[in-house]
Design an enzyme around this catalytic site. Structure first.
Site, mmCIF file in Angstrom:
data_model
loop_
_atom_site.group_PDB
_atom_site.id
_atom_site.type_symbol
_atom_site.label_atom_id
_atom_site.label_comp_id
_atom_site.label_asym_id
_atom_site.label_seq_id
_atom_site.Cartn_x
_atom_site.Cartn_y
_atom_site.Cartn_z
ATOM 1 N N GLU A 95 -0.476 -5.939 5.517
ATOM 2 C CA GLU A 95 0.874 -5.835 4.954
ATOM 3 C C GLU A 95 1.813 -6.827 5.623
ATOM 4 O O GLU A 95 2.597 -7.508 4.975
ATOM 5 C CB GLU A 95 1.422 -4.416 5.131
ATOM 6 N N ALA A 120 7.412 1.743 2.792
ATOM 7 C CA ALA A 120 7.704 1.844 4.229
ATOM 8 C C ALA A 120 7.751 3.315 4.605
ATOM 9 O O ALA A 120 7.914 4.189 3.758
ATOM 10 C CB ALA A 120 9.036 1.178 4.565
ATOM 11 N N THR A 124 4.126 4.514 -3.385
ATOM 12 C CA THR A 124 5.278 4.013 -4.150
ATOM 13 C C THR A 124 4.917 2.754 -4.922
ATOM 14 O O THR A 124 5.344 2.551 -6.053
ATOM 15 C CB THR A 124 6.475 3.754 -3.202
ATOM 16 N N LYS A 166 6.145 0.746 9.450
ATOM 17 C CA LYS A 166 5.110 0.759 8.418
ATOM 18 C C LYS A 166 3.766 1.006 9.065
ATOM 19 O O LYS A 166 3.617 0.836 10.282
ATOM 20 C CB LYS A 166 5.092 -0.589 7.667
ATOM 21 N N GLY A 167 2.787 1.441 8.257
ATOM 22 C CA GLY A 167 1.469 1.716 8.825
ATOM 23 C C GLY A 167 1.046 3.155 8.675
ATOM 24 O O GLY A 167 0.006 3.568 9.166
ATOM 25 N N GLY A 168 1.867 3.939 7.954
ATOM 26 C CA GLY A 168 1.486 5.336 7.694
ATOM 27 C C GLY A 168 0.131 5.399 7.000
ATOM 28 O O GLY A 168 -0.621 6.350 7.172
ATOM 29 N N LYS A 180 13.152 7.871 3.287
ATOM 30 C CA LYS A 180 12.870 6.788 4.233
ATOM 31 C C LYS A 180 14.137 6.066 4.692
ATOM 32 O O LYS A 180 14.069 5.223 5.579
ATOM 33 C CB LYS A 180 11.911 5.785 3.610
ATOM 34 N N SER A 192 0.847 -1.201 0.000
ATOM 35 C CA SER A 192 0.000 0.000 0.000
ATOM 36 C C SER A 192 0.880 1.249 0.000
ATOM 37 O O SER A 192 2.060 1.172 0.311
ATOM 38 C CB SER A 192 -0.867 0.011 1.272
HETATM 39 O O1 DER Z 1 1.401 2.221 5.332
HETATM 40 C C1 DER Z 1 2.450 1.711 4.848
HETATM 41 O O2 DER Z 1 3.211 0.971 5.491
HETATM 42 C C2 DER Z 1 2.759 2.046 3.437
HETATM 43 O O3 DER Z 1 3.605 1.132 2.868
HETATM 44 C C3 DER Z 1 3.198 3.468 3.371
HETATM 45 O O4 DER Z 1 3.450 4.051 4.606
HETATM 46 C C4 DER Z 1 4.350 3.777 2.454
HETATM 47 O O5 DER Z 1 3.986 5.003 1.978
HETATM 48 P P1 DER Z 1 4.564 5.693 0.699
HETATM 49 O O6 DER Z 1 4.976 4.623 -0.269
HETATM 50 O O7 DER Z 1 3.424 6.510 0.218
HETATM 51 O O8 DER Z 1 5.717 6.496 1.217
#
Ligand code: DER
Length: 236
Positions: A109, A89, A33, A100-102, A127, A30
């Site tokens: 995941e 991530a 990216t 992770k979990g943003g 990151k 998710s």
């Molecule tokens: O929620 C998550 O772990 C996603 O992988 C995410 O946080 C990564 O976000 P991005 O690819 O938009 O930086």
């Protein structure tokens, strides 16, 4: 933008290096990216393998990505063993542990990351970090059963978590509700905690009511970071 270019570079490099024609079950993560991961998989030579390949999503956004790309949508209960999962991530430390979990998708995941023979992270250079918490300041995302959120909140405070916060929706009154119908508490922990992510993960995971923690410890085989200057750094 340079960030989007960097994400695309990292995604393309990871797919080209780690997805083989014989890989028939692919986990799709998710975030912003992973769309570039799917974009690459729809291009030659990768697309030649798609007719008998299944793509497993890590949530609603990931499922939409697979469906819109016209790829075969599979489910993890149909394919509990995955060849390779590629995901984003929020931060990656020097041992490839990740926050992770943003995007509040960390439960599915982590299921797909653990089910995969190969788990690969793709991200832009922001990151790439040494110690978790150095760049990602929003805290460790913790998925909790709604019934238990206040109890877990108190447990986190007693652990010394600085200002845990129930993640609230934008344009939605009340808390964010995950694809699994749960809440998320974001908890900032001191560097001393974050230097031992395995111990922190265990302590949080053992709190009754916690369903998953956005610390992916010792799971990633490799991580690809795209830089705005057009270079890609691979770490493993
Ligand atoms: O929620 C998550 O772990 C996603 O992988 C995410 O946080 C990564 O976000 P991005 O690819 O938009 O930086």
């Amino acid at each position: 933008t340079p960030e989007e270019k960097a994400k695309r570079l990292a995604a393309y490099a990871a797919v080209d290096e780690h997805v083989k024609p014989q890989h028939k079950v692919i986990g799709i993560g998710s975030g912003s990216t992973v769309p570039y991961v799917v974009e690459r998989l729809c291009q030659p030579p990768h697309n030649n393998s798609n007719s008998d390949r299944w793509y497993i999503p890590t949530g609603f956004q990931s499922k939409e990505l697979i469906v819109k790309a016209g790829l075969n949508l599979g489910d993890v209960d149909q394919f509990p063993t995955i060849d390779v999962t590629i995901d984003g991530a929020d931060e990656v430390d020097d041992e490839l542990n990740a926050i992770k979990g943003g995007g509040a998708c960390q439960l599915r995941e982590k299921v797909l990351a653990e089910a995969a023979t190969h788990f690969i992270i793709v991200a832009d250079s922001r990151k790439d970090s040494k110690v978790l918490g150095h760049t990602w300041k929003q805290g460790v995302p913790i998925e909790v059963a709604p019934f238990a959120w206040a109890k877990v909140f108190v447990n986190l405070q007693k652990m010394g978590c600085e200002n845990p916060a129930l993640r609230m929706g934008k344009m939605k009154a009340g808390p964010v509700v995950t694809d699994n119908g749960n809440f998320v508490i974001d908890g900032v922990f001191s560097e001393s905690y974050m230097r031992d992510p395995a111990e922190l993960l265990h302590r949080i995971k053992m709190l009754t009511g916690v369903l998953e923690v956005g610390l992916f410890v010792g799971m990633a085989e490799a991580a690809y970071f795209g830089y705005p200057d057009g270079t890609v750094l691979a770490r493993w």
